[in-house]
Scaffold this motif. Structure first.
Motif, PDB file in Angstrom:
ATOM      1  N   ASN A  11     -47.861  -1.465  13.017  1.00 50.41           N
ATOM      2  CA  ASN A  11     -47.501  -1.180  14.400  1.00 50.41           C
ATOM      3  C   ASN A  11     -46.583  -2.218  15.012  1.00 50.41           C
ATOM      4  O   ASN A  11     -46.318  -2.173  16.198  1.00 50.41           O
ATOM      5  N   LYS A  67     -47.045  12.018  23.736  1.00 49.14           N
ATOM      6  CA  LYS A  67     -46.711  10.636  23.393  1.00 49.14           C
ATOM      7  C   LYS A  67     -45.427  10.523  22.566  1.00 49.14           C
ATOM      8  O   LYS A  67     -45.277  11.140  21.527  1.00 49.14           O
ATOM      9  N   SER A 104     -54.512  -3.192  24.515  1.00 49.35           N
ATOM     10  CA  SER A 104     -54.283  -2.417  25.738  1.00 49.35           C
ATOM     11  C   SER A 104     -52.797  -2.121  25.931  1.00 49.35           C
ATOM     12  O   SER A 104     -51.937  -2.952  25.657  1.00 49.35           O
ATOM     13  N   ASP A 105     -52.520  -0.914  26.409  1.00 52.49           N
ATOM     14  CA  ASP A 105     -51.144  -0.486  26.643  1.00 52.49           C
ATOM     15  C   ASP A 105     -50.577  -1.145  27.898  1.00 52.49           C
ATOM     16  O   ASP A 105     -51.285  -1.341  28.892  1.00 52.49           O
ATOM     17  N   THR A 151     -47.454   3.236  33.725  1.00 54.79           N
ATOM     18  CA  THR A 151     -47.605   1.793  33.564  1.00 54.79           C
ATOM     19  C   THR A 151     -49.048   1.365  33.806  1.00 54.79           C
ATOM     20  O   THR A 151     -49.801   2.037  34.515  1.00 54.79           O
ATOM     21  N   THR A 199     -45.690   1.101  19.394  1.00 47.12           N
ATOM     22  CA  THR A 199     -46.300   2.020  18.435  1.00 47.12           C
ATOM     23  C   THR A 199     -45.213   2.713  17.620  1.00 47.12           C
ATOM     24  O   THR A 199     -44.102   2.907  18.098  1.00 47.12           O
ATOM     25  N   ARG A 208     -46.378   3.411  28.803  1.00 47.07           N
ATOM     26  CA  ARG A 208     -46.456   4.580  27.917  1.00 47.07           C
ATOM     27  C   ARG A 208     -45.308   5.524  28.244  1.00 47.07           C
ATOM     28  O   ARG A 208     -45.123   5.907  29.400  1.00 47.07           O
ATOM     29  N   TYR A 268     -42.856   8.188  32.265  1.00 50.54           N
ATOM     30  CA  TYR A 268     -43.641   7.077  31.733  1.00 50.54           C
ATOM     31  C   TYR A 268     -44.746   6.714  32.712  1.00 50.54           C
ATOM     32  O   TYR A 268     -44.743   7.117  33.872  1.00 50.54           O
ATOM     33  N   HIS A 309     -45.698   3.805  22.885  1.00 52.44           N
ATOM     34  CA  HIS A 309     -46.323   2.919  23.867  1.00 52.44           C
ATOM     35  C   HIS A 309     -45.949   1.490  23.516  1.00 52.44           C
ATOM     36  O   HIS A 309     -45.827   1.156  22.334  1.00 52.44           O
ATOM     37  N   TYR A 331     -47.643  -2.098  23.743  1.00 51.89           N
ATOM     38  CA  TYR A 331     -49.006  -2.563  23.949  1.00 51.89           C
ATOM     39  C   TYR A 331     -49.157  -4.020  23.556  1.00 51.89           C
ATOM     40  O   TYR A 331     -48.303  -4.604  22.891  1.00 51.89           O
TER      41      TYR A 331
END
Length: 192
Positions: free
Chosen positions: A48, A130, A141-142, A166, A120, A145, A164, A133, A135
């Motif tokens: 990732n 999706k 945690s994101d 936030t 990602t 996105r 998107y 993202h 992160y």
């Protein structure tokens, strides 16, 4: 050059050009007074994350790489059936706004926080929203996105709504990037 001056200039260029022109971060490297103290640190490639080069603890390479990776993940999401139809309009209208959103979101983060960010690599298929993202790798945690939703407007047909979310508002609000018209026929699934 002071870090806050660099950040101010990046945001000023992004706002004045509406994201059409992204700041060239090689300018910052040339303006550095002490070239002897430059150091390079690379993070390892994992599923990732991807290689990030840090010069004088400046996050410019991460932001550039995140923008390049965002483009790659978007084209991957479109697949071979949707991509050829919407890529030109996406490049002209939507992608500059994605660049601006990334720059403005990461602008307030300190260097240590930026070092722990990743993007990602697997956009969702079928009819899921999706695209990618950004992160934090430590907590998982994101931060932001990016999604695309297929909307059907009666009498008009199908549109792709790019938007998107936030972490600053717990992902509750849609920040619209724009719509791209598909046709009156239902579009194929993502990644097809």
């Amino acid at each position: 050059m002071k870090n806050w001056i660099q950040k101010t200039l990046v945001v000023a260029v992004a706002l004045l050009t509406f994201g059409v022109i992204s700041p060239n971060h090689t300018i910052w490297e040339n303006l550095l007074e002490d070239k002897a103290n430059q150091k390079t640190i690379s993070t390892q490639n994992t599923q990732n994350t991807y290689a990030v080069e840090w010069v004088d603890d400046q996050p410019s390479t991460f932001i550039e790489d995140a923008i390049a990776q965002a483009k790659e993940q978007s084209l991957l999401k479109f697949g071979s059936r949707i991509g050829p139809v919407i890529t030109n309009e996406f490049d002209e209208i939507i992608f500059p706004k994605i660049q601006e959103a990334i720059q403005l979101t990461l602008f307030d983060m300190d260097n240590e926080s930026l070092k722990s960010l990743a993007i990602t690599e697997n956009p969702s298929g079928d009819h899921s929203e999706k695209i990618f993202h950004i992160y934090e790798t430590v907590t998982g945690s994101d931060i932001i996105r990016f999604h695309v939703r297929t909307d059907r407007k009666p009498q008009d047909g199908y549109y792709f709504n790019f938007h998107y979310h936030t972490a600053s508002d717990t992902f509750a609000k849609h920040y619209t990037l724009g719509d791209i018209y598909w046709s009156k026929n239902m579009p194929p699934k993502w990644l097809s």
